[in-house]
Design an enzyme around this catalytic site. Structure first.
Site, PDB file in Angstrom:
ATOM      1  N   GLU A 272      23.124 103.144  35.208  1.00 34.44           N
ATOM      2  CA  GLU A 272      22.580 104.522  35.086  1.00 34.44           C
ATOM      3  C   GLU A 272      21.392 103.510  33.961  1.00 34.44           C
ATOM      4  O   GLU A 272      21.143 103.783  32.723  1.00 34.44           O
ATOM      5  CB  GLU A 272      23.343 105.112  34.320  1.00 34.44           C
ATOM      6  CG  GLU A 272      24.467 105.426  35.107  1.00 34.44           C
ATOM      7  CD  GLU A 272      25.572 106.316  34.621  1.00 34.44           C
ATOM      8  OE1 GLU A 272      25.526 106.367  33.440  1.00 34.44           O
ATOM      9  OE2 GLU A 272      26.865 106.214  35.353  1.00 34.44           O
ATOM     10  N   GLU A 445      30.409 105.173  41.333  1.00 30.95           N
ATOM     11  CA  GLU A 445      31.119 105.155  40.858  1.00 30.95           C
ATOM     12  C   GLU A 445      31.428 106.519  40.586  1.00 30.95           C
ATOM     13  O   GLU A 445      30.911 107.741  40.483  1.00 30.95           O
ATOM     14  CB  GLU A 445      30.688 105.297  39.009  1.00 30.95           C
ATOM     15  CG  GLU A 445      30.428 103.614  38.615  1.00 30.95           C
ATOM     16  CD  GLU A 445      30.028 102.876  37.173  1.00 30.95           C
ATOM     17  OE1 GLU A 445      30.349 103.735  36.394  1.00 30.95           O
ATOM     18  OE2 GLU A 445      29.253 102.428  37.205  1.00 30.95           O
TER      19      GLU A 445
END
Length: 672
Positions: A272, A445
């Site tokens: 991210e 995730e």
């Protein structure tokens, strides 16, 4: 707008607009070689011209058991900063300080009030605990990471910010080591000498040992190289806004690849990166952030491409991925190893505005966060990881809480349909792009913070249904990794949110207790299927809690703006958030958009005309200011493009909010 929210919204919108401009200042070697930048106006054209993704299916679309192919990867995910002890990264002093953040809040919540906080999960000292639990879940994949600050704790002697000239003996040692592309210790460097790349080869050997433990349990290893944790010396040099950090990261990755590459099945260069840029260089709420007290200064720096701006950070993060991708492939080739699989884990989010005027900020923020870096590196991705947790309701660019939604402890709306939509969105964006090298997607995730474990079983089942539907429709999803095994530390939220399949009693020497969802996920993975009874039982558990008027922990303040040291209680929502429950609403939105699309060409022409008028008015005022002839042409052009993007955003939101008006006007034969 809520007081104080407008400046943040402006920052996000401006950052979004500048982020899609061509890269400036990134080393030529590290830029994408073939990926053209996607302009902001191209995005708005896409918004007007495209339909939303197909609706999710109804429950009737599934047989009595929904099976996954044997090649589909099931696993669990962790990260160094979340689980490792004896870690001296930038987060440790950030969380340990007693000083308040400039926003008046603690740097890290639920940290100083938590027993053994700095020990995290003792994964460095006792990795067997988490690896053993992962194996007990029948995991085929174990995602972990290596921490840059552990392997390179000292600023390299030749780093541009070094305070003294580099001694000849040090230069000779480091040059010889780099030419050898070593994966083990080349011997002790001269006194006071620190090379680029890995410095602590004993720690690298320990990582090799930990990777070997996971492999010995029959699990493939996904290794993350940067997961929001920078060495202190990198942050002191400006972090990712400093172009020189790109080369340092490349050297670090090269050495890790040489030392661990033969045992790594999938590489994630970063986790991210856009989230890191947002929280560090825009919001200023993470370690070694830039002070954000002067919003105008932040905006101007972004527009000017200042070397200490979010735009510089975004360009350097993209360049660092590209360099890491090249190094990993080169090391594998030189060593005669199999071709590596190198990707990145992107933050995938569903945003929804609380009020009608939040639409433009929501659309720009989504484009900025989801696609900015991915667009820049799509030609150097063997696969793409997507991290998805839920939907976020925003107001003025900040998180807002609604009473009619179900929330996790960390403040995300539980919304399984969003995972399906995002998988479709990413696939449609890159599938037919000739410059893209993305072959598959992995959900790297997905999980929910829920200490009660009431929502987690249904959360797991419904999100797997969403993944299965995307696969059925041709999206090449090759795996699903659950976040996470045991309750851990969650950045500035500290230890309040409980994401684990396993409860951790921190007051009792980190004793683990498996939650009921542990057995559910273990059975799903073992049999590679989700059954109707599993789905029904999971949802019955949620309904029982609602009927009893039960509450669950909530780690956000009532306004949704800040974390808490101690959780408050929030009642379970009676909303049906199962994957099939969203079908009617998505269908309705699709039909409404379909009707509106028939008439958008005339409206689009009007948008261009009105936007031109807006620009003439604003720039007439700009030009009337003395001295503006000397203003930087790049700033002027960027501002002009930003105004065009905002104009389209405003009118796009108006279209969404006035579908019935448009339809009635056309039916009655009136001009739009």
């Amino acid at each position: 707008l809520a007081q104080g929210s407008a400046p943040r919204m402006v920052i996000q919108m401006v950052a979004a607009a500048i982020a899609v401009q061509p890269s400036v200042g990134t080393p030529a070697l590290d830029r994408p070689s073939t990926s053209p930048p996607k302009s902001g106006l191209a995005f708005w054209h896409h918004f007007f011209a495209s339909s939303p993704p197909p609706p999710p299916p109804s429950a009737a679309a599934y047989p009595s058991a929904l099976s996954f192919d044997r090649s589909f990867l099931f696993g669990v995910a962790t990260a160094p900063a979340h689980v490792e002890d004896n870690l001296h990264d930038a987060w440790l002093p950030f969380c340990n300080t007693t000083e308040l953040h400039p926003n008046g809040r603690p740097h890290c919540h639920a940290w100083r009030t938590t027993p053994r906080a700095a020990e995290r999960l003792r994964f460095w000292s006792e990795p067997e605990a988490e690896i053993g639990l992962a194996a007990a879940l029948n995991s085929g994949v174990f995602r972990m990471g290596v921490d840059w600050s552990r392997l390179a704790p000292t600023s390299p002697s030749a780093f541009p910010n070094a305070s003294a000239p580099v001694a000849p003996a040090c230069s000779a040692f480091c040059e010889a080591r780099e030419e050898a592309k070593v994966g083990a210790s080349p011997g002790a460097p001269p006194e006071g000498c620190a090379c680029s790349g890995v410095q602590d080869f004993v720690a690298l050997a320990r990582y090799r040992e930990i990777v070997g433990m996971a492999k010995a349990k029959g699990m493939k290893v996904v290794l993350t190289l940067f997961h929001h944790s920078l060495p202190v010396w990198v942050g002191e040099a400006g972090g990712w806004t400093n172009e020189a950090v790109v080369r340092e990261f490349g050297s670090f990755v090269r050495d890790v690849a040489a030392g661990l590459g033969e045992s790594v099945d999938y590489w994630l260069t970063m986790n991210e990166p856009m989230a890191f840029a947002l929280f560090t260089y825009i919001e200023g709420t993470w370690p070694q952030a830039f002070p954000q007290s002067n919003y105008l200064e932040v905006v101007l720096k972004a527009l000017q491409g200042d070397e200490r701006s979010v735009k510089a950070a975004v360009d350097n993060l993209a360049g660092a991925h590209n360099l890491a991708y090249s190094h990993i492939h080169q090391v594998h080739t030189l060593r005669g190893w199999r071709a590596p699989q190198v990707g990145m884990a992107a933050r995938a989010q569903i945003l929804e505005g609380k009020d009608p005027w939040d639409g433009p900020a929501v659309m720009l923020s989504r484009e900025f966060m989801d696609f900015t870096i991915t667009d820049k590196i799509q030609d150097r991705l063997d696969f793409l990881g997507l991290n998805y947790y839920g939907k976020e309701i925003t107001r003025g660019g900040s998180i807002a809480i609604r009473d009619d939604e179900e929330y996790s402890e960390s403040g995300r709306v539980v919304y399984p349909a969003g995972l399906y939509s995002l998988l479709k969105d990413f696939d449609e964006r890159y599938r037919d792009d000739e410059t893209s090298t993305i072959q598959s997607y992995i959900v790297t995730e997905n999980g929910i913070s829920d200490a009660s474990d009431v929502m987690r079983p249904a959360y797991i089942v419904e999100h797997l249904l969403a993944v299965a539907r995307a696969v059925d429709e041709g999206v090449p999803v090759s795996g699903y990794l659950h976040w996470t095994i045991s309750d851990n530390w969650e950045w500035a939220d500290g230890y309040c949110p409980k994401f684990g399949l396993v409860d951790v009693d921190r007051a009792d020497n980190l004793r683990r207790h498996r939650r009921p969802s542990f057995a559910l996920f273990r059975d799903i993975v073992a049999k590679r299927r989700v059954t109707v009874p599993q789905r029904e039982d999971a949802w019955a558990q949620v309904q029982a809690a609602v009927a009893a008027g039960a509450t669950h922990r909530f780690c956000r303040a009532d306004d949704g703006q800040s974390s808490l040291d101690a959780a408050i209680e929030r009642p379970f929502s009676d909303k049906d958030w199962r994957f099939s429950a969203a079908e009617a609403e998505v269908d309705r939105q699709k039909e409404a958009r379909s009707q509106t699309q028939k008439h958008t060409s005339a409206v689009t022409d009007s948008v261009a005309e009105v936007t031109s008028t807006i620009n003439q008015t604003i720039w007439g005022m700009w030009d009337s200011i003395p001295g503006q002839d000397e203003v930087n042409a790049g700033v002027y052009n960027t501002l002009n493009d930003t105004m065009l993007g905002l104009g389209h955003a405003i009118w796009g939101n108006w279209l969404d909010s006035n579908e019935e008006v448009l339809e009635a006007a056309v039916v009655e034969g009136r001009e739009v």
